[in-house]
Scaffold this motif. Sequence first.
Motif, PDB file in Angstrom:
ATOM      1  N   ILE A  95       0.944  -1.244   0.151  1.00 10.85           N
ATOM      2  CA  ILE A  95      -0.082   0.116   0.004  1.00 10.85           C
ATOM      3  C   ILE A  95       0.908   1.197  -0.082  1.00 10.85           C
ATOM      4  O   ILE A  95       0.472   2.150  -0.626  1.00 10.85           O
ATOM      5  CB  ILE A  95      -0.885  -0.071   1.110  1.00 10.85           C
ATOM      6  CG1 ILE A  95      -1.924  -1.196   1.154  1.00 10.85           C
ATOM      7  CG2 ILE A  95      -1.906   1.118   1.441  1.00 10.85           C
ATOM      8  CD1 ILE A  95      -2.702  -1.200   2.280  1.00 10.85           C
ATOM      9  N   SER A  96       1.969   1.166   0.681  1.00  9.78           N
ATOM     10  CA  SER A  96       2.734   2.120   0.619  1.00  9.78           C
ATOM     11  C   SER A  96       3.258   2.577  -0.650  1.00  9.78           C
ATOM     12  O   SER A  96       3.477   3.635  -1.138  1.00  9.78           O
ATOM     13  CB  SER A  96       3.949   2.000   1.468  1.00  9.78           C
ATOM     14  OG  SER A  96       4.043   1.555   2.692  1.00  9.78           O
ATOM     15  N   GLY A  97       3.802   1.309  -1.261  1.00  6.80           N
ATOM     16  CA  GLY A  97       4.284   1.693  -2.773  1.00  6.80           C
ATOM     17  C   GLY A  97       3.025   2.219  -3.943  1.00  6.80           C
ATOM     18  O   GLY A  97       3.435   3.025  -4.457  1.00  6.80           O
ATOM     19  N   ILE A  98       2.041   1.709  -3.429  1.00  2.00           N
ATOM     20  CA  ILE A  98       0.905   2.310  -4.336  1.00  2.00           C
ATOM     21  C   ILE A  98       0.771   3.717  -3.708  1.00  2.00           C
ATOM     22  O   ILE A  98       0.645   4.555  -4.626  1.00  2.00           O
ATOM     23  CB  ILE A  98      -0.512   1.517  -4.106  1.00  2.00           C
ATOM     24  CG1 ILE A  98      -0.030   0.098  -4.578  1.00  2.00           C
ATOM     25  CG2 ILE A  98      -1.667   2.099  -4.900  1.00  2.00           C
ATOM     26  CD1 ILE A  98      -1.261  -0.865  -4.495  1.00  2.00           C
ATOM     27  N   GLU A  99       0.554   3.880  -2.614  1.00  2.00           N
ATOM     28  CA  GLU A  99       0.510   5.416  -2.253  1.00  2.00           C
ATOM     29  C   GLU A  99       1.457   6.397  -2.546  1.00  2.00           C
ATOM     30  O   GLU A  99       1.371   7.205  -2.886  1.00  2.00           O
ATOM     31  CB  GLU A  99       0.382   5.453  -0.815  1.00  2.00           C
ATOM     32  CG  GLU A  99      -0.914   4.933  -0.246  1.00  2.00           C
ATOM     33  CD  GLU A  99      -0.943   4.979   1.389  1.00  2.00           C
ATOM     34  OE1 GLU A  99      -0.083   5.445   2.074  1.00  2.00           O
ATOM     35  OE2 GLU A  99      -2.169   4.491   1.807  1.00  2.00           O
ATOM     36  N   ALA A 125       3.228   5.665  -5.261  1.00  2.00           N
ATOM     37  CA  ALA A 125       3.244   5.937  -6.583  1.00  2.00           C
ATOM     38  C   ALA A 125       2.382   6.875  -6.831  1.00  2.00           C
ATOM     39  O   ALA A 125       2.349   7.858  -7.775  1.00  2.00           O
ATOM     40  CB  ALA A 125       3.006   4.558  -7.292  1.00  2.00           C
ATOM     41  N   GLN A 126       1.337   6.772  -6.124  1.00  2.00           N
ATOM     42  CA  GLN A 126       0.007   7.954  -6.620  1.00  2.00           C
ATOM     43  C   GLN A 126       0.773   9.154  -5.981  1.00  2.00           C
ATOM     44  O   GLN A 126       0.243  10.324  -6.594  1.00  2.00           O
ATOM     45  CB  GLN A 126      -0.964   7.527  -5.526  1.00  2.00           C
ATOM     46  CG  GLN A 126      -1.934   6.206  -6.224  1.00  2.00           C
ATOM     47  CD  GLN A 126      -3.060   5.865  -5.217  1.00  2.00           C
ATOM     48  OE1 GLN A 126      -3.136   6.414  -4.044  1.00  2.00           O
ATOM     49  NE2 GLN A 126      -3.915   5.276  -5.712  1.00  2.00           N
ATOM     50  N   GLN A 127       1.365   9.274  -4.999  1.00  2.00           N
ATOM     51  CA  GLN A 127       1.690  10.666  -4.405  1.00  2.00           C
ATOM     52  C   GLN A 127       2.749  10.975  -5.216  1.00  2.00           C
ATOM     53  O   GLN A 127       2.889  12.480  -5.634  1.00  2.00           O
ATOM     54  CB  GLN A 127       2.560  10.398  -2.740  1.00  2.00           C
ATOM     55  CG  GLN A 127       1.490  10.275  -1.980  1.00  2.00           C
ATOM     56  CD  GLN A 127       1.969  10.173  -0.505  1.00  2.00           C
ATOM     57  OE1 GLN A 127       3.285  10.076  -0.435  1.00  2.00           O
ATOM     58  NE2 GLN A 127       1.308  10.122   0.483  1.00  2.00           N
ATOM     59  N   LEU A 128       3.678   9.913  -6.122  1.00  6.49           N
ATOM     60  CA  LEU A 128       4.501  10.592  -6.796  1.00  6.49           C
ATOM     61  C   LEU A 128       3.968  11.071  -8.276  1.00  6.49           C
ATOM     62  O   LEU A 128       4.519  12.060  -8.682  1.00  6.49           O
ATOM     63  CB  LEU A 128       5.756   9.295  -7.050  1.00  6.49           C
ATOM     64  CG  LEU A 128       6.669   9.778  -8.108  1.00  6.49           C
ATOM     65  CD1 LEU A 128       7.766  10.727  -7.580  1.00  6.49           C
ATOM     66  CD2 LEU A 128       7.572   8.456  -8.591  1.00  6.49           C
ATOM     67  N   ALA A 129       2.903  10.337  -8.724  1.00  6.40           N
ATOM     68  CA  ALA A 129       2.289  10.857  -9.752  1.00  6.40           C
ATOM     69  C   ALA A 129       1.530  12.261  -9.388  1.00  6.40           C
ATOM     70  O   ALA A 129       1.614  13.159 -10.224  1.00  6.40           O
ATOM     71  CB  ALA A 129       1.330   9.879 -10.373  1.00  6.40           C
ATOM     72  N   GLN A 130       1.198  12.308  -8.167  1.00  4.15           N
ATOM     73  CA  GLN A 130       0.367  13.574  -7.928  1.00  4.15           C
ATOM     74  C   GLN A 130       1.428  14.639  -7.920  1.00  4.15           C
ATOM     75  O   GLN A 130       1.112  15.735  -8.400  1.00  4.15           O
ATOM     76  CB  GLN A 130      -0.134  13.412  -6.585  1.00  4.15           C
ATOM     77  CG  GLN A 130      -1.090  14.852  -6.355  1.00  4.15           C
ATOM     78  CD  GLN A 130      -1.809  14.408  -4.975  1.00  4.15           C
ATOM     79  OE1 GLN A 130      -1.573  13.502  -3.970  1.00  4.15           O
ATOM     80  NE2 GLN A 130      -2.544  15.440  -4.542  1.00  4.15           N
TER      81      GLN A 130
END
Length: 185
Positions: free
Chosen positions: A5-9, A11-16
């Motif tokens: 989840i941290s990786g997804i989060e 990744a999402q944060q990185l995309a954001q």
Amino acid sequence: MSSAISGIELAQQLAQVRTEVRDLQRTVESLRHALEAAHVEKDRAVRAAETIAGQEAAQLKVAVAALRDELEHAQILREQEVQRAQAAGQDEIHQLRTTVAALRDELEYASIEQQTQVQAALAASANETAQLKATAGALREQLEMMRTRQEQTVQDERLVAEQEKQQLRDTIEAMRDAMDEGRKA
């Protein structure tokens, strides 16, 4: 799972974050273009102002040159008028001197003629004075006689007036006495 989840989060944060960075880059690019456009507009306005100032300076130079020419022309005209006035003044002075000389001659002639006429007039005047004195003496005597008659007439009229007043007073007194007698009776 928390690492997944941290990786997804992450990744999402990185995309954001990447999206925000792209938005910020676009904003910076937009601001850079706006700044460049403002610089271009400012440069254009400065060039336009310089052009207008140059045109105004040229117009002022032309106006100054025209005014200088007009002033020089006015000075030339004034100098010409002064010269004409001086020439006219000199001419008038010459004419006046000529006139004064002619009048002086005429005055001398008139003075001689006048002296002759004065002598004749004095002789006639002396004769007329003697006649007038004789006439004045006769008129004085007539005037004295008229005054004497007039004074006598005035005195006579005063006397008559006094007599009439006295008669009227006497009549009034008699009438009062008669009225008093009538009241007593």
